[in-house]
Design an enzyme around this catalytic site. Structure first.
Site, mmCIF file in Angstrom:
data_model
loop_
_atom_site.group_PDB
_atom_site.id
_atom_site.type_symbol
_atom_site.label_atom_id
_atom_site.label_comp_id
_atom_site.label_asym_id
_atom_site.label_seq_id
_atom_site.Cartn_x
_atom_site.Cartn_y
_atom_site.Cartn_z
ATOM 1 N N LYS A 67 -8.317 66.924 -62.459
ATOM 2 C CA LYS A 67 -6.993 66.493 -62.007
ATOM 3 C C LYS A 67 -5.926 66.532 -63.100
ATOM 4 O O LYS A 67 -4.733 66.635 -62.794
ATOM 5 C CB LYS A 67 -7.070 65.080 -61.415
ATOM 6 C CG LYS A 67 -7.766 65.032 -60.065
ATOM 7 C CD LYS A 67 -7.673 63.657 -59.448
ATOM 8 C CE LYS A 67 -8.298 63.654 -58.058
ATOM 9 N NZ LYS A 67 -8.116 62.358 -57.386
ATOM 10 N N GLY A 127 -11.673 52.432 -64.564
ATOM 11 C CA GLY A 127 -11.543 53.872 -64.743
ATOM 12 C C GLY A 127 -10.126 54.254 -65.121
ATOM 13 O O GLY A 127 -9.165 53.535 -64.817
ATOM 14 N N TYR A 212 -16.249 57.168 -50.934
ATOM 15 C CA TYR A 212 -16.384 57.065 -49.478
ATOM 16 C C TYR A 212 -17.744 57.543 -48.980
ATOM 17 O O TYR A 212 -18.048 57.426 -47.792
ATOM 18 C CB TYR A 212 -15.278 57.885 -48.790
ATOM 19 C CG TYR A 212 -15.217 59.320 -49.262
ATOM 20 C CD1 TYR A 212 -16.041 60.290 -48.709
ATOM 21 C CD2 TYR A 212 -14.360 59.686 -50.291
ATOM 22 C CE1 TYR A 212 -15.999 61.594 -49.170
ATOM 23 C CE2 TYR A 212 -14.312 60.986 -50.754
ATOM 24 C CZ TYR A 212 -15.138 61.944 -50.185
ATOM 25 O OH TYR A 212 -15.110 63.232 -50.653
#
Length: 251
Positions: A67, A127, A212
Site C-alpha cells: 500500500k 499496527g 474478515y
C-alpha cells in the site's frame, strides 16, 4: 467494448473475498468486467504497472504489503490519499495512474454502522501500515484521541510525525473507547493468534478487527462489542468501483 480487467495486488492474499464482492457489483450494475487475485512478489510490480499503462489492466486494488510501496509508481495521488500516506486503489485516466484510498470510506462506514461516538475518546490502533493510516485519519476527523501501537515505535515516529506512537508494552496502562486491529495477526495465516491478550481488549468498550476471514478472530472473541472488517471491505469495494466506472453504483 471489450471486457475490462481489474484485480487485487498483494502477497499471500488467496483468502480474499474481493473477487466475489466485485463480481456482485459488476452483475448488479451491468458492468462487463473481471476481477482477479494478483498474488505477486514485489519484483512483479513493474509488470503490473506496464499493463495498467498499456490498457491491459484497467485498475487495481492494493493490499498488504504494497500500500505504500506502490505510491512511487504513480503519476498522481488524490488529496485525501496524500494526507493518509497510503493507497489501496489505482485508477487509469488518459494514460496516467492515479492513487486513491477507499479504506477511508470503508472504515468510516464501519464506525458509523456500530453507532460509535469517538469524539474526545481514546482510540488505539494496533499496527502502522497502510490500513492503519486510513483508520488514523478517520478517527482523528471524528475527534478521537488516537494512539498508535507499534513494535518499533522509534522507527515509526519518523513516518507518523504528529501521532502519539507507543509500544505494545505501554498498552497495559491504557484504557479507552475503541481498539482496532490493523495488523494481519489472527487472519488465515495465524488463525490461532491475537495481537494482544484478552486482558488488553477488555480494557476497551469496543473493538474492530480489519480482518474478515475468519469472521470471528481470537482478538474479536475477547470483546463484548466487536465488528470484523467485512463491511469495510464491501464499502471500500463499492467506492473503488465508483472511481473506476466514474458513476454512482448500487449493491
Amino acid at each position: 467494448m471489450s471486457q475490462k480487467r481489474y484485480g487485487l495486488l498483494g502477497r499471500g492474499i488467496s483468502y480474499s473475498y474481493s473477487p466475489e464482492i466485485h463480481a456482485k457489483i459488476f452483475s448488479e450494475n451491468g458492468i462487463d468486467a473481471t476481477y482477479s487475485i494478483l498474488d505477486l512478489t514485489e519484483s512483479a510490480i513493474p509488470d503490473i504497472i506496464r499493463e495498467l499503462r498499456e490498457g491491459r489492466i484497467h485498475g487495481i486494488n492494493v493490499t498488504i504489503p504494497y500500500k505504500q510501496i506502490i505510491m512511487e509508481y504513480l503519476d498522481e495521488i488524490d488529496s485525501l490519499t496524500i494526507k493518509i500516506g497510503a493507497i489501496n486503489t489505482v485508477s487509469v485516466k488518459n494514460g496516467r495512474l492515479i492513487g486513491h484510498n477507499t479504506d477511508y470510506n470503508g472504515f468510516l462506514e464501519t464506525v458509523k454502522t456500530m453507532g460509535l461516538d469517538c469524539n474526545g475518546k481514546t482510540a488505539v490502533i494496533l499496527g502502522t501500515g497502510g490500513s492503519a493510516a486510513a483508520c488514523v485519519r478517520v478517527l482523528q476527523e471524528l475527534g478521537a484521541k488516537v494512539i498508535l501501537i507499534s513494535r518499533t515505535p522509534k522507527d515509526i515516529k519518523r513516518i507518523f510525525l504528529k501521532e502519539d506512537v507507543r509500544s505494545y508494552e505501554d498498552l497495559k496502562d491504557i484504557k479507552g473507547y475503541l481498539i482496532v486491529n490493523a495488523t494481519p495477526i489472527g487472519g488465515k495465516n495465524s488463525i490461532d493468534q491475537s495481537p494482544v491478550s484478552k486482558e488488553i481488549v477488555e480494557n476497551f468498550e469496543n473493538a474492530i478487527d480489519l480482518i474478515y476471514n475468519p469472521e470471528v478472530t481470537k482478538f474479536l472473541s475477547y470483546s463484548k462489542n466487536g465488528k470484523n472488517g467485512k463491511e469495510m471491505l464491501t464499502k471500500q469495494a463499492l467506492a473503488t468501483e465508483e472511481i473506476w466506472q466514474e458513476r454512482k453504483l448500487g449493491v
